[in-house]
Design an enzyme around this catalytic site. Sequence first.
Site, PDB file in Angstrom:
ATOM      1  N   TYR A 220      49.185  49.021  70.246  1.00 38.97           N
ATOM      2  CA  TYR A 220      48.882  50.335  69.670  1.00 38.97           C
ATOM      3  C   TYR A 220      49.561  50.498  68.309  1.00 38.97           C
ATOM      4  O   TYR A 220      48.930  50.930  67.334  1.00 38.97           O
ATOM      5  CB  TYR A 220      49.343  51.435  70.625  1.00 38.97           C
ATOM      6  N   LYS A 224      47.707  51.000  64.663  1.00 34.44           N
ATOM      7  CA  LYS A 224      47.938  52.187  63.853  1.00 34.44           C
ATOM      8  C   LYS A 224      48.448  51.828  62.460  1.00 34.44           C
ATOM      9  O   LYS A 224      48.131  52.504  61.468  1.00 34.44           O
ATOM     10  CB  LYS A 224      48.910  53.129  64.570  1.00 34.44           C
ATOM     11  N   THR A 257      49.116  65.503  74.532  1.00 33.52           N
ATOM     12  CA  THR A 257      47.695  65.654  74.848  1.00 33.52           C
ATOM     13  C   THR A 257      47.325  64.676  75.958  1.00 33.52           C
ATOM     14  O   THR A 257      48.166  63.969  76.491  1.00 33.52           O
ATOM     15  CB  THR A 257      46.826  65.360  73.608  1.00 33.52           C
TER      16      THR A 257
END
Length: 337
Positions: A220, A224, A257
């Site tokens: 990840y 990014k 989230t």
Amino acid sequence: MGKKDKTNSPTSTPSITTGFPLTWDTTIKTVKEMVQCTRRLDLKQIGQRTGDVVVLTGGARGIGEIVTKKLLQCDFHIVMGIRNLEAGEKVLSNFRDEGIATGKITFIQLDLKSLKSVREFANSVLHAVTKINILICNAGIMFTPYELTEDGFESQFQVDYLSHFLLTELLLPKMIESAKNNEKAGRIVNVSSAANWSGTIKDISQIETRSTEYNMYKAYCDAKLAQVAASNYLDMKLSGAKTNVNAYSLHPGAIPTELGAHVMKPPSFLKKLMRTTEDGADVIVCAAASPEFEKKGGIFLMNCKIETPNAEAADEGLQKQLWEKSLKLLGIKEQIY
């Protein structure tokens, strides 16, 4: 075209490692963000953008849902790439019920785990609208178990980076054409993360498959960082060609989230320090439309302010290496802007 030969795909699952590649920069920047006062975006500064078109990936949940709301309030025509069309329609219906009558949305199916779907989406967009003013690469996945997409790529690399790279290349000619003789520059916005400070693109020999070793956190972070580096390189190319289109990248904030909720559930005391989806949406819309950053591409935003990303993102040699590999993986040629 762009689909990997199955013979090049790993024949067995790579060894799985754990542990977040935390760096001092990541720690400092995240703490800095949490203790800073939130900088609010005033939509009045953007005004009504009636007739202008925004292409947005993801927008029916989390930060993306609030981004959608703010864009509607500015009277944009949103072309939303989304997997679940029904979910998108429900979100729009809810906003209409809230009294937001401005703006409109065209929903088009998009699955970022499929390059075929990305190409079909781009083709549909180009047939649906006559211009594109803004592209927001927002959708993504985080800290997922090892998975190869139908194209043979590690899923986080493809969804967070490579599919958006392809989408940008496919829509860019229309964006450049739309920005000609336009007072406002076209904008390409890549929603990255503070995780970019923990990533590296110095060795990208296996970044697309991670066939020998897989760490979901590292995958990840690297994806990014790739977003930021490619965004900076693209902006340099576009500026050099005087296209009136700029590229931006950003960290929307440490926000609790659904993204990554299956792995990380922050303790209640930490949640009080974290940003809200409203805060995150402000950063994205700020990069996409705020007059403050008009024609100021090649920057990285955090809390609606310019921040310095991972140093590798500014290394032109690494940028070029990543760019050329991305073109090769996708089987597409370098565009002349």
